[in-house]
Design an enzyme around this catalytic site. Sequence first.
Site, PDB file in Angstrom:
ATOM      1  CE  LYS A  17      -1.829   1.687   4.016  1.00  0.00           C
ATOM      2  NZ  LYS A  17      -1.511   3.119   4.128  1.00  0.00           N
ATOM      3  CG  ASN A  18       2.376   2.728   3.570  1.00  0.00           C
ATOM      4  OD1 ASN A  18       1.197   2.995   3.343  1.00  0.00           O
ATOM      5  ND2 ASN A  18       2.873   2.620   4.797  1.00  0.00           N
ATOM      6  CB  CYS A  53      -5.373  10.950  11.797  1.00  0.00           C
ATOM      7  SG  CYS A  53      -3.745  10.343  12.127  1.00  0.00           S
ATOM      8  CG  ASP A  96       2.758   1.344   9.598  1.00  0.00           C
ATOM      9  OD1 ASP A  96       2.331   2.164  10.425  1.00  0.00           O
ATOM     10  OD2 ASP A  96       2.900   1.605   8.378  1.00  0.00           O
TER      11      ASP A  96
HETATM   12  C1  UD1 Z   1       4.123   6.866   6.689  1.00  0.00           C
HETATM   13  C2  UD1 Z   1       3.299   5.633   6.394  1.00  0.00           C
HETATM   14  C3  UD1 Z   1       2.687   5.097   7.684  1.00  0.00           C
HETATM   15  C4  UD1 Z   1       3.768   4.867   8.736  1.00  0.00           C
HETATM   16  C5  UD1 Z   1       4.627   6.124   8.902  1.00  0.00           C
HETATM   17  C6  UD1 Z   1       5.825   5.897   9.810  1.00  0.00           C
HETATM   18  C7  UD1 Z   1       2.536   6.012   4.123  1.00  0.00           C
HETATM   19  C8  UD1 Z   1       1.393   6.325   3.216  1.00  0.00           C
HETATM   20  N1  UD1 Z   1       2.260   5.992   5.444  1.00  0.00           N
HETATM   21  O1  UD1 Z   1       3.243   7.859   7.204  1.00  0.00           O
HETATM   22  O2  UD1 Z   1       2.027   3.875   7.394  1.00  0.00           O
HETATM   23  O3  UD1 Z   1       3.150   4.590   9.971  1.00  0.00           O
HETATM   24  O4  UD1 Z   1       5.138   6.540   7.622  1.00  0.00           O
HETATM   25  O5  UD1 Z   1       6.600   4.856   9.347  1.00  0.00           O
HETATM   26  O6  UD1 Z   1       3.629   5.748   3.687  1.00  0.00           O
HETATM   27  N2  UD1 Z   1       6.207  14.660  11.038  1.00  0.00           N
HETATM   28  C9  UD1 Z   1       6.349  15.993  11.309  1.00  0.00           C
HETATM   29  N3  UD1 Z   1       6.213  16.899  10.288  1.00  0.00           N
HETATM   30  C10 UD1 Z   1       5.949  16.505   9.008  1.00  0.00           C
HETATM   31  C11 UD1 Z   1       5.826  15.135   8.734  1.00  0.00           C
HETATM   32  C12 UD1 Z   1       5.955  14.233   9.770  1.00  0.00           C
HETATM   33  O7  UD1 Z   1       6.596  16.395  12.444  1.00  0.00           O
HETATM   34  O8  UD1 Z   1       5.843  17.371   8.126  1.00  0.00           O
HETATM   35  C13 UD1 Z   1       6.353  13.656  12.132  1.00  0.00           C
HETATM   36  C14 UD1 Z   1       5.052  12.884  12.380  1.00  0.00           C
HETATM   37  O9  UD1 Z   1       4.193  13.573  13.238  1.00  0.00           O
HETATM   38  C15 UD1 Z   1       5.586  11.616  12.995  1.00  0.00           C
HETATM   39  C16 UD1 Z   1       6.926  11.404  12.268  1.00  0.00           C
HETATM   40  O10 UD1 Z   1       7.263  12.670  11.707  1.00  0.00           O
HETATM   41  O11 UD1 Z   1       5.840  11.791  14.362  1.00  0.00           O
HETATM   42  C17 UD1 Z   1       6.908  10.370  11.181  1.00  0.00           C
HETATM   43  O12 UD1 Z   1       5.806  10.584  10.326  1.00  0.00           O
HETATM   44  P1  UD1 Z   1       5.853  10.270   8.774  1.00  0.00           P
HETATM   45  O13 UD1 Z   1       7.029   9.415   8.461  1.00  0.00           O
HETATM   46  O14 UD1 Z   1       5.709  11.540   8.020  1.00  0.00           O
HETATM   47  O15 UD1 Z   1       4.549   9.427   8.573  1.00  0.00           O
HETATM   48  P2  UD1 Z   1       3.702   9.372   7.274  1.00  0.00           P
HETATM   49  O16 UD1 Z   1       4.587   9.653   6.094  1.00  0.00           O
HETATM   50  O17 UD1 Z   1       2.457  10.193   7.439  1.00  0.00           O
END
Ligand code: UD1
Length: 422
Positions: free
Chosen positions: A22-23, A117, A306
Amino acid sequence: MDKLHISGGIRLSGEVRASGAKNASLPILAAGLLADTPLTIGNVPHLHDVTTMIELLGRMGVGVTVGEGMHVEVNGGRLTTPIAPYELVKTMRASILVLGPLLARHGEALVSLPGGCAIGERPVNLHITGLEAMGAEIGVESGYIHAKAGRLKGARIVLDTVTVTGTENLMMAATLAEGRTVIENAAREPEVVDLAGCLNAMGAAVSGAGTDTIVIDGRERLGGCEYDVLPDRIETGTFLVAGAITGGRVRVRSTRPDHLDAVLAKLREAGATVETGPDWASVDMHGKRPVAVDIRTAPYPGFPTDMQAQFAALDSVADGVATIVETIFENRFMHMLELRRLGAELRIEGHTAVIQGVPRLSGAPVMATDLRASASLVLAGLVAEGVTDVQRIYHIDRGYECIEAKLRQLGASIRRIPGART
Ligand code: UD1
């Protein structure tokens, strides 16, 4: 709303095939926006999140054709409306992945700001500041991110936190920017590497994916290609835990065991015999109860957040006390409270859960709160005595292809009850 009805206590045994990830599918579908000729993607899993991304692309005027075996063709040449509306973004945060490609290709994007979320705040500030460093002007208007740019310019971007979709968004934007972009502290997840592989097949020049420094030399244009998505390491891990938690023996084929090192190490620590081949992995628990294993989530190649909920289910029936520390998301313990309803003994202190394994859980109605939490409840239901009904399983359909059919293939007694009231 559908629910899953599970009669627990059956030792699972057999083989299942891993679906496409999916990711990886979501960013690769979004990458179709970058190309002016069709991108054909194979091994795409049939999931709600994939359908949402396809619908999102369709609303933008992009031609999307779904062929046999989930081959999806995305024709970004027809892009007309660079808007990601609230009603779609609110159902899938990964919609933010269209921001970088839209801006790079179209010069403008209007993407609804994802809200909070179930698993925490999840901001997108790093996506925004990275694009700003490449010359974009970005504001928030009426709940929408409004981004504008002439041709983006290559930049050196140091990410404060390792972010998976943030790295992917910036990497995609940089493929059409003028000059070189360097992303430091980049996410190293296999899905980032898969996206880079697809972008390069489309004519991009991305190097270093899989390390924490990714270098992208911008190109004038990208074209389509044919690309197969990599297997889903989280789905694979979930089925292996299903084998382990029931004391059974499960083999997952068409997968990539080399993407699961941290998970396989924990399964071994839990007492399973783990074997791997080039494209398969298996566990055999020999009918034994698992031994408690401590978990600390971390960016890849650390233990994936995950898979945290699934190991919480395993630890709740394990011999001993386990400590689970969630370091990525601040509110990812919702499944713990539901596991308690099945008889798990645990306490939560901030980002840490301490689980005292019990010899048996007993079935009960439980409520899924997010995607991986629902997987955890299904796993617990497989081992609990009696009947467990997992409600609100639309969450599980976002990320697991035919989960009940695959579990039945392994001998589980599980069926979907459609339209049941919750
Ligand atoms: C992706 C995955 C999700 C997985 C997560 C962590 C997809 C579609 N989803 O989610 O399944 O659980 O990686 O492995 O690939 N953060 C910030 N600022 C930002 C972006 C992120 O502070 O602009 C923080 C988030 O709050 C979190 C951390 O960084 O604490 C990691 O998040 P992130 O890797 O961005 O998760 P997703 O990409 O949303």
